[in-house]
Motif scaffolding. Structure first.
Motif, PDB file in Angstrom:
ATOM      1  N   LEU A   1     -12.118 -41.810 119.616  1.00 61.62           N
ATOM      2  CA  LEU A   1     -11.653 -40.473 119.775  1.00 61.62           C
ATOM      3  C   LEU A   1     -10.783 -40.143 120.218  1.00 61.62           C
ATOM      4  CD1 LEU A   1     -15.127 -39.797 121.879  1.00 61.62           C
ATOM      5  CD2 LEU A   1     -14.922 -39.441 119.253  1.00 61.62           C
ATOM      6  N   SER A   2      -9.622 -38.849 119.902  1.00 58.72           N
ATOM      7  CA  SER A   2      -8.776 -37.705 119.830  1.00 58.72           C
ATOM      8  C   SER A   2      -8.982 -37.596 121.159  1.00 58.72           C
ATOM      9  CB  SER A   2      -8.017 -36.890 119.410  1.00 58.72           C
ATOM     10  OG  SER A   2      -9.268 -36.195 118.891  1.00 58.72           O
ATOM     11  N   ALA A   3      -7.913 -37.246 122.354  1.00 55.08           N
ATOM     12  CA  ALA A   3      -7.910 -36.859 123.495  1.00 55.08           C
ATOM     13  C   ALA A   3      -8.907 -35.735 123.247  1.00 55.08           C
ATOM     14  CB  ALA A   3      -6.224 -36.556 123.553  1.00 55.08           C
ATOM     15  N   ARG A   4      -8.269 -34.057 121.839  1.00 54.56           N
ATOM     16  CA  ARG A   4      -8.642 -32.986 121.377  1.00 54.56           C
ATOM     17  C   ARG A   4     -10.233 -33.627 121.838  1.00 54.56           C
ATOM     18  NH1 ARG A   4      -6.818 -29.288 117.540  1.00 54.56           N
ATOM     19  NH2 ARG A   4      -5.294 -29.082 119.165  1.00 54.56           N
TER      20      ARG A   4
ATOM     21  N   ASP B   1     -21.450 -42.119 127.845  1.00 55.33           N
ATOM     22  CA  ASP B   1     -22.764 -43.537 128.995  1.00 55.33           C
ATOM     23  C   ASP B   1     -20.412 -44.247 129.086  1.00 55.33           C
ATOM     24  OD1 ASP B   1     -24.579 -43.030 129.364  1.00 55.33           O
ATOM     25  OD2 ASP B   1     -25.094 -45.382 128.445  1.00 55.33           O
ATOM     26  N   ALA B   2     -19.846 -44.372 128.099  1.00 52.74           N
ATOM     27  CA  ALA B   2     -18.758 -45.447 128.322  1.00 52.74           C
ATOM     28  C   ALA B   2     -17.830 -44.821 128.877  1.00 52.74           C
ATOM     29  CB  ALA B   2     -17.843 -45.617 127.105  1.00 52.74           C
ATOM     30  N   ILE B   3     -17.214 -42.898 128.463  1.00 54.16           N
ATOM     31  CA  ILE B   3     -16.893 -42.302 129.794  1.00 54.16           C
ATOM     32  C   ILE B   3     -17.574 -42.022 131.146  1.00 54.16           C
ATOM     33  CG2 ILE B   3     -16.675 -40.189 130.142  1.00 54.16           C
ATOM     34  CD1 ILE B   3     -16.402 -39.570 127.077  1.00 54.16           C
ATOM     35  N   MET B   4     -18.995 -41.706 131.011  1.00 53.32           N
ATOM     36  CA  MET B   4     -19.257 -41.920 132.909  1.00 53.32           C
ATOM     37  C   MET B   4     -18.673 -43.140 133.456  1.00 53.32           C
ATOM     38  SD  MET B   4     -23.307 -41.120 134.040  1.00 53.32           S
ATOM     39  CE  MET B   4     -23.786 -41.059 135.869  1.00 53.32           C
ATOM     40  N   SER B   5     -19.183 -44.743 133.233  1.00 53.54           N
ATOM     41  CA  SER B   5     -18.634 -45.165 132.991  1.00 53.54           C
ATOM     42  C   SER B   5     -17.336 -46.169 134.315  1.00 53.54           C
ATOM     43  CB  SER B   5     -18.652 -46.985 132.816  1.00 53.54           C
ATOM     44  OG  SER B   5     -20.176 -47.387 132.821  1.00 53.54           O
TER      45      SER B   5
ATOM     46  N   GLY C   1      -6.753 -43.241 129.040  1.00 54.72           N
ATOM     47  CA  GLY C   1      -7.758 -44.132 129.452  1.00 54.72           C
ATOM     48  C   GLY C   1      -9.681 -44.042 129.658  1.00 54.72           C
ATOM     49  N   LEU C   2      -9.836 -42.967 129.467  1.00 55.78           N
ATOM     50  CA  LEU C   2     -11.437 -43.031 128.925  1.00 55.78           C
ATOM     51  C   LEU C   2     -11.734 -42.805 127.949  1.00 55.78           C
ATOM     52  CD1 LEU C   2     -11.899 -39.173 131.156  1.00 55.78           C
ATOM     53  CD2 LEU C   2     -12.537 -41.312 132.155  1.00 55.78           C
ATOM     54  N   ALA C   3     -10.177 -42.452 126.759  1.00 55.24           N
ATOM     55  CA  ALA C   3     -10.445 -42.212 125.391  1.00 55.24           C
ATOM     56  C   ALA C   3     -10.250 -43.714 124.428  1.00 55.24           C
ATOM     57  CB  ALA C   3      -9.586 -41.781 124.690  1.00 55.24           C
ATOM     58  N   ASP C   4      -9.772 -45.068 125.483  1.00 54.34           N
ATOM     59  CA  ASP C   4      -9.145 -46.612 124.989  1.00 54.34           C
ATOM     60  C   ASP C   4     -10.732 -46.813 124.174  1.00 54.34           C
ATOM     61  OD1 ASP C   4      -7.623 -48.223 124.517  1.00 54.34           O
ATOM     62  OD2 ASP C   4      -8.398 -49.225 125.901  1.00 54.34           O
ATOM     63  N   GLY C   5     -10.566 -47.182 123.023  1.00 63.63           N
ATOM     64  CA  GLY C   5     -11.418 -47.571 122.663  1.00 63.63           C
ATOM     65  C   GLY C   5     -13.179 -47.271 122.004  1.00 63.63           C
TER      66      GLY C   5
END
Length: 320
Positions: free
Chosen positions: A217-220, A194-198, A210-214
Motif C-alpha cells: 500500500l502507498s502512504a496515501r 490487523d498488521a497496522i494495529m500490531s 513502517g506501517l506500510a512496509d510489506g
C-alpha cells in the motif's frame, strides 16, 4: 448489585472483597458511590473484532441524593454502550461536551481522554477493534472520531437489542450471539488492518513508512485506510500509541525510573512526552497523576488481568 465470575474467566469487583477490588467513590460531603467493574473476553471467533465486554455498576450511598462523581477514560477505539436505571451523565472529549450521553450510545475512537461526570446506574458495553468496525459497519469511522452519538445513527440493529441487553443474565453470551450473527453476514475486512494495529504497538516503528512496509500500500492508501477504520491519520495514531505505551510504562514506577521507560516506549526525551500529555490528556501530567480516578485505576488493573491489556488501544489483534 451484580457480582461473581462469568463462565469465561470474567472478573468482577466485589463490594465485600479486598480494597483493590472495589471503588468507593466520594462525590462530595460525606456521600459516596460503590462501583463494581466487570470485564469478559469475547468468544474466540470474535477476538479480532471485539476487544472485550464491560459493565460498570454504581450504587449511591443512601445519605447522598444528587452529587456527581468524576473519572476518566483513556483514548480508545470505538465502543458501544448501554445505560440502565442511570442518572444523567456527561462526557467531555477534548473541546466537545456530550451531556447527557444517550442511553444507547456509540463512542467513536478518541484522540483525547474522556472526562466523565455521572451518578448511579449501570453501564454495559462492547469494545470494537478497528477490524471490528470494518467488518460490522464498513463506513468511515473518522466521521465519529472524538464524538458520542445515539447508537441508532450508527448501528441500528444493535440499538434495537437494548431490551435484550437489559434482560440478559450473561451479557457476554448475549453479545457473542448477536455479533457472531452479524460477522457471519458481513464481507471480510482488509487483512492490512490487523498488521497496522500490531505495528502501532511496536516502539521501533515511528514513521508512516513502517506501517506500510510489506503491505503493498502507498502512504496515501495507508492514510485512507487508517481514517476509515481507525479514525485518525497514521501520524496521529503513531503519536497516540507512543504516548499510551509510555504512560502505561511509568504508571507503576517511581519517578526516578521514568526516563528509561519513556525512551523504551519511543520518546527521545521527557519534554516530548510531557507535551503529548497536554495533547492527549488535556492537562499536565502532574495534574493527571494526582487525580483520584478510582474507577479508572481499578479498570486498568482488572482489564489487564482479564483481557490482557490495561487499555483498549494497547490490546493486540488476535494472533499478532
Amino acid at each position: 448489585m451484580p457480582s461473581g465470575r462469568n463462565r469465561r474467566s470474567g472478573a468482577s469487583l466485589q463490594v465485600s472483597g479486598a480494597p483493590d477490588k472495589v471503588a468507593q467513590v466520594h462525590v462530595g460531603g460525606r456521600g459516596f458511590l460503590i462501583a463494581t467493574v466487570d470485564f469478559w473476553p469475547p468468544d474466540p471467533r470474535l477476538k479480532r473484532y471485539v476487544s472485550g465486554y464491560h459493565r460498570y455498576t454504581l450504587v449511591r450511598d443512601e445519605g447522598d441524593t444528587d452529587s456527581a462523581f468524576r473519572d476518566v477514560f483513556f483514548p480508545a477505539w470505538s465502543n458501544i454502550r448501554f445505560t440502565f436505571d442511570a442518572e444523567p451523565w456527561g462526557v467531555r472529549v477534548g473541546r466537545r461536551a456530550f451531556d447527557p450521553v444517550p442511553a444507547c450510545a456509540f463512542f467513536g475512537p478518541t484522540s483525547h481522554a474522556g472526562y466523565v461526570s455521572a451518578g448511579s446506574g449501570i453501564l454495559v458495553g462492547v469494545g470494537l477493534t478497528p477490524a471490528g468496525w470494518a467488518r460490522l459497519h464498513g463506513g468511515t469511522v473518522a466521521l465519529w472520531a472524538d464524538r458520542i452519538a445515539p447508537l441508532d445513527q450508527v448501528f441500528p440493529v444493535l440499538a434495537a437489542a437494548r431490551d435484550g441487553v437489559r434482560d440478559a443474565q450473561d451479557p457476554a453470551a448475549f453479545f457473542d450471539a448477536v455479533l457472531l450473527g452479524l460477522v457471519e453476514r458481513s464481507p471480510p475486512e482488509s487483512p492490512a488492518i490487523d498488521a497496522i494495529m500490531s505495528r502501532l504497538l511496536d516502539p521501533a516503528i515511528d514513521r508512516v513508512e513502517g506501517l506500510a512496509d510489506g503491505l503493498g500500500l502507498s502512504a496515501r492508501q495507508i492514510g485512507r485506510l487508517t481514517r476509515t477504520c481507525f479514525g485518525f491519520t497514521p501520524k496521529l495514531l503513531l503519536r497516540r500509541a507512543r504516548f499510551l505505551r509510555a504512560f502505561d510504562a511509568i504508571r507503576t514506577l517511581d519517578r526516578g525510573l521514568w526516563t528509561g521507560a519513556i525512551r523504551d516506549a519511543g520518546y527521545w526525551d521527557g519534554s516530548h512526552f510531557l507535551r503529548d500529555c497536554h495533547l492527549f490528556l488535556d492537562m499536565a501530567l502532574g495534574d493527571f497523576m494526582t487525580m483520584e480516578r478510582p474507577i479508572n485505576r481499578i479498570s486498568m488493573r482488572r482489564r489487564d488481568e482479564v483481557l490482557g491489556a490495561p487499555m483498549q488501544s494497547l490490546a493486540r489483534p488476535d494472533g499478532a
